[in-house]
Design a protein around this motif. Structure first.
Motif, PDB file in Angstrom:
ATOM      1  N   ILE B 113     -10.663 -10.633   8.123  1.00 34.99           N
ATOM      2  CA  ILE B 113      -9.291 -10.770   7.641  1.00 34.99           C
ATOM      3  C   ILE B 113      -9.261 -11.429   6.264  1.00 34.99           C
ATOM      4  O   ILE B 113      -8.727 -12.525   6.101  1.00 34.99           O
ATOM      5  N   PRO B 114      -9.844 -10.738   5.280  1.00 28.33           N
ATOM      6  CA  PRO B 114      -9.878 -11.319   3.941  1.00 28.33           C
ATOM      7  C   PRO B 114      -8.487 -11.602   3.376  1.00 28.33           C
ATOM      8  O   PRO B 114      -8.337 -12.488   2.543  1.00 28.33           O
ATOM      9  N   LEU B 115      -7.477 -10.871   3.813  1.00 23.47           N
ATOM     10  CA  LEU B 115      -6.132 -11.083   3.266  1.00 23.47           C
ATOM     11  C   LEU B 115      -5.296 -12.025   4.123  1.00 23.47           C
ATOM     12  O   LEU B 115      -4.097 -12.138   3.930  1.00 23.47           O
ATOM     13  N   GLY B 116      -5.941 -12.671   5.095  1.00 24.24           N
ATOM     14  CA  GLY B 116      -5.149 -13.452   6.042  1.00 24.24           C
ATOM     15  C   GLY B 116      -4.643 -12.528   7.120  1.00 24.24           C
ATOM     16  O   GLY B 116      -4.643 -11.304   6.948  1.00 24.24           O
ATOM     17  N   VAL B 117      -4.218 -13.103   8.229  1.00 26.62           N
ATOM     18  CA  VAL B 117      -3.834 -12.266   9.363  1.00 26.62           C
ATOM     19  C   VAL B 117      -2.669 -11.354   9.001  1.00 26.62           C
ATOM     20  O   VAL B 117      -2.752 -10.129   9.118  1.00 26.62           O
ATOM     21  N   ALA B 118      -1.603 -11.965   8.530  1.00 23.89           N
ATOM     22  CA  ALA B 118      -0.411 -11.174   8.250  1.00 23.89           C
ATOM     23  C   ALA B 118      -0.692 -10.123   7.175  1.00 23.89           C
ATOM     24  O   ALA B 118      -0.306  -8.958   7.304  1.00 23.89           O
ATOM     25  N   GLY B 119      -1.387 -10.553   6.140  1.00 28.85           N
ATOM     26  CA  GLY B 119      -1.694  -9.641   5.043  1.00 28.85           C
ATOM     27  C   GLY B 119      -2.539  -8.473   5.515  1.00 28.85           C
ATOM     28  O   GLY B 119      -2.325  -7.329   5.117  1.00 28.85           O
ATOM     29  N   GLU B 120      -3.474  -8.793   6.387  1.00 31.46           N
ATOM     30  CA  GLU B 120      -4.372  -7.750   6.859  1.00 31.46           C
ATOM     31  C   GLU B 120      -3.634  -6.745   7.757  1.00 31.46           C
ATOM     32  O   GLU B 120      -3.830  -5.545   7.647  1.00 31.46           O
ATOM     33  N   VAL B 121      -2.774  -7.276   8.631  1.00 35.29           N
ATOM     34  CA  VAL B 121      -1.991  -6.388   9.499  1.00 35.29           C
ATOM     35  C   VAL B 121      -1.121  -5.482   8.636  1.00 35.29           C
ATOM     36  O   VAL B 121      -1.024  -4.276   8.845  1.00 35.29           O
ATOM     37  N   ARG B 122      -0.541  -6.087   7.626  1.00 38.72           N
ATOM     38  CA  ARG B 122       0.318  -5.346   6.715  1.00 38.72           C
ATOM     39  C   ARG B 122      -0.475  -4.229   6.037  1.00 38.72           C
ATOM     40  O   ARG B 122      -0.033  -3.082   5.961  1.00 38.72           O
ATOM     41  N   ARG B 123      -1.678  -4.589   5.572  1.00 37.10           N
ATOM     42  CA  ARG B 123      -2.498  -3.600   4.881  1.00 37.10           C
ATOM     43  C   ARG B 123      -2.817  -2.422   5.805  1.00 37.10           C
ATOM     44  O   ARG B 123      -2.696  -1.256   5.422  1.00 37.10           O
ATOM     45  N   VAL B 124      -3.207  -2.750   7.043  1.00 37.41           N
ATOM     46  CA  VAL B 124      -3.590  -1.689   7.977  1.00 37.41           C
ATOM     47  C   VAL B 124      -2.397  -0.780   8.283  1.00 37.41           C
ATOM     48  O   VAL B 124      -2.509   0.441   8.269  1.00 37.41           O
ATOM     49  N   LEU B 125      -1.239  -1.389   8.519  1.00 33.66           N
ATOM     50  CA  LEU B 125      -0.061  -0.585   8.828  1.00 33.66           C
ATOM     51  C   LEU B 125       0.303   0.317   7.649  1.00 33.66           C
ATOM     52  O   LEU B 125       0.632   1.491   7.828  1.00 33.66           O
ATOM     53  N   LEU B 126       0.218  -0.245   6.435  1.00 38.72           N
ATOM     54  CA  LEU B 126       0.551   0.566   5.261  1.00 38.72           C
ATOM     55  C   LEU B 126      -0.436   1.717   5.099  1.00 38.72           C
ATOM     56  O   LEU B 126      -0.087   2.792   4.622  1.00 38.72           O
TER      57      LEU B 126
END
Lengths: 489, 345
Positions: B113-126
């Motif tokens: 999770i290099p972008l942090g949890v929220a950031g990473e979830v966001r990246r994957v969803l996008l």
């Protein structure tokens, strides 16, 4: 798309099977599968959690019955818990001693309130009541018009007026009283749970009409949001029950459990189709089976009961078992079945039918049925009794007479003969040895045999479990097989 | 094959019939039970039933779960604690995104999770939502472009068409509406109100008329008046009824015949819908070659996460979202805003 819970549990496999009781680890694994099944059925997450805790309590420490596999035992517990939560007995609608009995319908936009109002009116009419409809949905363009059209189609008067919804409701109830109607159904505007203004409006309507029953109309395809909706309406109106709509869609209907779970009120009615008559009292056991993906044999039987001619059926059924089934009998049966509704719809209710079969059945064109009918009707009575008479020239004549091809005639005869053979074998209790497509159904019979080991009281559950297995509709046939011997005597 | 199915079904029903006969016989054998008349008073007949509510109200729980997710936003690091993972799972499941897609997201963030949890979830969803969303508004030379609207009952098809008519009119296009929902009482009336507001032409027929003929007439009028676009309504239909889907197929064929050309087939979906939306999308895709989704009723508490699963599994892009009753509340879908609201409190 969804796997039946029983399949998932089967896949957990031998690790569960061999032990005398469920270990904690086994239970965790099994409940994890239950959780996925519930979530896929759209049951809300917190409701799922609370539900799993209850199932765990039910299962923890119980010795495994020898007649059930651990997987079956888990399903049994889940099924029982579902039925318990969905309401062991339905809410009985009783009538006010000072008529009219007022019923208020509320719900989100598009849940099907207006249609449900008309269906409910029809239901009361069938109970010998004199319902009256009040169109208080002045929000949606043409909602009043829609209720008028529906009301006219069932012969129920509709009260409407272009004032404000609260006044319409009050006057509608007054009018019903002066007309001597004993049930009034008030259809309110659809709203979003967040819309405070509209919530206040429905609350005001509730105050001026003081309804005896307030039902929330909820759509069976709703997802996780069902709890918000149910909670918001319950807070505002103190619901007496739920009406679930669109149960004819292929959704699992977990929203019913979610809504039931948070408001603690029973589901009273279920709407199962587009026609005004497609409306019935809610049966918890059926939606329980549905949430678990186990078919709905009871509804099927009920529908059969309502439409089929018992004597015709009993007659040809016993002939079928003794191998004297003729094309005439088949034609009679085909007509009975057609009375019950579309093939696709029937197959959906049928437990233990694979998705492919279901799809195939729902793609059966009514014209195909007409063709079969035409072929059989183009035969002489003697030919129908004895298809062996049919040589090439007779077949050509039949094809011409029915407007089909010789190939179609051949196919029908071949399938008919195969089916007859199969039925005879089953009636004899032997394992049918079937060719091709039907072979799979036979494997099912073998599985179904396991159900025999179930103790007497578990018979219906056994049917459900077998139903959940992916296979042909054989379990039904088995049931027939068990029933028939006394008839032959 | 078809015949085999029919024969099997008939047989099964015969045997159900046997079961019915048996039940009846048994019922007859039972002693008659005197039926008490219904009391003519209103009695509370409900027995207490087990509640499914967890201690601590559900609302509180929802609030806390979302709060927790907010706190996770700031966390960065290489791995995910199991508690954090549970929260992510909870937020995703609550948005109706579905079990399979939730699992897919979790698998990706398990990797790091290099972008942090929220950031990473966001990246994957996008990433799941990364596709072309342009709408086509012109047909081939000489053809009238048609947008065909399909969907189940009660999702807001007619309202969506009305709003889009207004939007097209605002952009200076001459719009013709085809009131192809000839089934629902008063659907044409509703569309006519929108037509008037948007100053658009409308072609309608009597209730119960053939929807194909309505659309055919609309195409004729559009060609004669050199209209820029035709928006065609259809009756809401269950996605699991093949007769109705066949009818829709026919309607689409009619709309695609000269001078018409179907440039967009938009599936209207209700954001409150759960996993069933996926099968709706699948069926309508097969029957009507859906090119895009309009997600309505996003202004409620529902998040409409199921469209992520639809984009991921079927590749149908969301093109518009409805966030309110006004015309301007129908907006072009923006993945980033959508994902943020999916994950927001």
């Amino acid at each position: 798309m969804f796997d039946a819970l029983s399949d998932r549990l089967e896949r957990l496999g031998a690790s569960l099977r061999s032990r005398g009781r469920l270990s904690d680890a086994d239970l965790d694994a099994a409940l994890d599968e239950v959780r996925t099944a519930l979530l896929e059925a759209d049951v809300e997450l917190s409701v799922v959690r609370a539900f799993l805790a209850a199932v765990r309590a039910r299962l923890a420490g119980t010795a495994l019955a020898t007649s059930l596999s651990p997987g079956q035992q888990v399903i049994k517990a889940v099924h029982e818990q579902l039925i318990e939560v969905l309401g062991a007995s339905p809410l009985k609608v009783t009538y006010s001693s000072r008529p009219p009995t007022v019923i208020l319908l509320a719900g989100l936009q598009g849940a099907g309130k207006t249609t449900a109002a008309a269906k409910l009116a029809q239901w009361f009419k069938q109970q010998g009541r004199q319902p009256y409809l009040v169109a208080a949905d002045l929000q949606r363009p043409a909602a009043v018009e829609q209720l008028r059209v529906l009301g006219a189609s069932i012969g129920v008067d509709v009260f409407s007026e272009a004032s404000d919804p609260v006044a319409v409701s009050r006057e509608g109830v007054e009018r019903a009283r002066s007309l001597g109607r004993d049930v009034v159904i008030v259809d309110t505007a659809g709203r979003l749970a967040l819309d405070e203004a509209l919530m206040a409006e429905v609350r005001a309507i509730s105050e001026v009409t003081s309804p005896h029953y307030t039902f929330l109309v909820i759509d069976a395809v709703t997802g996780q949001d069902a709890v918000h909706t149910a909670r918001a309406f319950h807070d505002a109106l103190s619901l007496s029950g739920l009406i679930v709509t669109k149960l004819d869609y292929d959704a699992r209907g977990g929203a019913v459990l979610s809504a039931r779970g948070v408001v603690g009120r029973p589901v009273v009615f279920a709407s199962t189709g587009e026609k005004v008559g497609d409306f019935e009292l809610f049966h918890p056991d059926r939606i329980a089976s549905r949430i678990l993906g186990m078919g709905d044999a009871l509804s099927l039987i009920e529908r059969a009961e309502a439409t089929m001619d018992a004597d015709v059926v009993a007659n040809s059924a016993s002939r079928l078992m003794s191998g004297q089934f003729t094309l005439d009998d088949f034609l009679a049966q085909l007509n009975q079945v057609r009375k019950m509704g579309s093939f696709g719809g029937l197959m959906k209710l049928m437990p233990g039918v694979t998705k492919e079969m279901r799809n195939a059945a729902s793609n059966v064109d009514e014209r195909e049925l007409n063709k079969i009918e035409a072929i059989i009707q183009s035969m002489t009575p003697r030919e129908r009794r004895d298809p062996n008479l049919l040589d090439a020239s007779r077949r050509t004549r039949i094809a011409a007479g029915s407007g089909t091809t010789v190939n179609a005639v051949n196919q029908l005869l071949k399938q008919f003969t195969e089916m007859k053979k199969m039925m005879r074998q089953m009636a004899g209790g032997g394992m049918p040895n079937l060719p091709g497509k039907l072979g799979r159904a036979a494997q099912m019979a073998a599985r179904a045999d396991r159900g025999r080991e179930l103790p007497a009281g578990f018979e219906s559950l056994g049917a459900g479990l077998r139903a959940a297995a992916p296979s042909g509709p054989k379990n039904k046939k088995k049931k027939g097989g068990r029933v028939t011997p006394p008839k032959q005597r | 094959m078809t015949i085999a199915i029919i024969i099997i079904a008939v047989l099964v029903v015969v045997l159900v019939g046997v079961a019915v006969v048996r039940t009846r016989t048994r019922a007859r054998a039972q002693l008659p039970v005197p039926v008490a008349p219904l009391p003519e008073v209103l009695v509370e007949t409900e027995a207490p039933r087990p509640s499914l509510e967890e201690p601590g109200s559900l609302r509180q729980r929802l609030a806390t779960s979302r709060g927790v997710f907010d706190r996770l936003r700031s966390i960065t690091g290489d791995t995910l604690s199991s508690e954090q993972r549970d929260v992510v799972e909870e937020v995703l499941l609550r948005s109706d995104i579905g079990v399979a897609t939730t699992k897919a997201v979790l698998d990706q963030i398990d990797a790091g999770i290099p972008l942090g949890v929220a950031g990473e979830v966001r990246r994957v969803l996008l990433e799941f939502l990364d596709r072309d969303r342009d709408v086509r508004i012109v047909g081939d030379p000489g053809r009238v472009p048609v947008w065909l609207f399909v969907g189940v009952n009660g999702v807001g098809k007619t309202t969506t068409i009305g709003k889009l008519a207004q939007l097209h009119a605002d952009e200076g296009r001459h719009v013709v509406l085809a009131a192809g929902d000839t089934f629902r009482a008063a659907a044409a009336e509703q569309l006519a109100q929108w037509a008037e507001r948007a100053n658009a032409d409308i072609v309608r027929a009597a209730e119960g008329a053939d929807p194909g003929s309505v659309i055919h007439d609309a195409l004729g009028r559009a060609a004669a008046r050199r209209a820029d676009i035709v928006l065609a309504d259809t009756a809401g239909r269950r996605a699991n009824n093949s007769n109705l889907l066949d009818e829709l197929r026919k309607v689409r064929r009619v709309a695609d015949r000269e001078p018409g050309q179907v440039v967009e087939t938009l599936l209207v979906l209700d954001a409150t819908t759960g996993q069933n939306a996926l099968s709706q999308a699948r069926e309508f895709l097969a029957a009507a070659e859906v090119t895009g989704i309009v997600l309505t009723k996003l202004d409620g508490t529902a998040r409409g996460g199921i469209v992520v699963a639809i984009e991921r599994e079927l590749g149908i892009p969301v093109k518009y979202v409805g966030v309110g009753e006004r015309v301007e509340d129908l907006r072009v879908f923006e993945p980033e805003a959508f994902v943020d609201s999916l994950l927001a409190t």
